[in-house]
Design an enzyme around this catalytic site. Structure first.
Site, PDB file in Angstrom:
ATOM      1  CG  ASN A  59      -0.319  -0.012   2.544  1.00 38.93           C
ATOM      2  OD1 ASN A  59       0.593  -0.791   2.790  1.00 38.93           O
ATOM      3  ND2 ASN A  59      -0.789   0.827   3.431  1.00 38.93           N
ATOM      4  CD  GLU A  72      -5.552  -5.709  -0.861  1.00 39.21           C
ATOM      5  OE1 GLU A  72      -4.903  -4.640  -0.776  1.00 39.21           O
ATOM      6  OE2 GLU A  72      -6.378  -6.067  -0.013  1.00 39.21           O
ATOM      7  CB  CYS A 109     -11.050  -2.002   0.705  1.00 40.01           C
ATOM      8  SG  CYS A 109     -10.331  -1.481  -0.871  1.00 40.01           S
TER       9      CYS A 109
END
Length: 157
Positions: A59, A72, A109
């Site tokens: 991230n 991701e 998420c």
């Protein structure tokens, strides 16, 4: 009125119960947490993909929080730009905070789930998702198990 029952099954494994390839991919996701740029949240997420050659992501935060990007999506977008003809077969995700690796697996998420769904739809094959926590690993056979009602391009026709 009709009621629709939607249920999913997720495997929960200890790391040593997984294949050597899955263990290696999880280790790469754990290592990718070290590449995280997260000075604000101090929540480091790493992701590793299985392609012909693995691609890692972490991230990337920004003081204007919506400008950052999840691990991701970082990994998927990097893989798609370098290997556009190859599908993603497996995605491993790990996270750590200032105290170390998370005990319980973290879940992607909503935005990441949608991107993973689009990749599954693009290549017409499911992506296995390995969600690592020090207490164990969730093994999910398709993002559709995390997103049982999907919106894809076909939904607009």
């Amino acid at each position: 009125m009709k009621t629709i029952d939607i249920s999913i099954k997720i495997g929960f494994y200890q790391v040593e119960e997984l294949s050597t390839a899955d263990q290696h991919l999880i280790q790469r996701a754990v290592e990718a947490t070290g590449n995280s740029y997260s000075p604000y949240s101090r929540f480091r997420v790493g992701a590793a993909l299985l392609l012909a050659d693995g691609t890692e992501g972490a991230n990337q935060e920004n003081a204007a929080f919506p400008s950052g990007l999840c691990a991701e999506r970082s990994a998927i977008f990097a893989a798609q730009s370098v290997y556009p003809a190859q599908s993603v077969t497996t995605l491993a995700i790990a996270a750590a905070n200032e105290y170390g690796l998370m005990r319980d697996p973290i879940i992607p998420c909503g935005a990441c789930r949608q991107v993973i769904l689009e990749i599954e739809d693009r290549y017409k094959q499911p992506i296995r998702i390995l969600l690592y926590g020090t207490a164990g690993v969730y093994v999910i056979n398709s993002v559709k198990d995390l997103l049982p009602l999907q919106f894809i391009g076909e939904s607009m026709k």
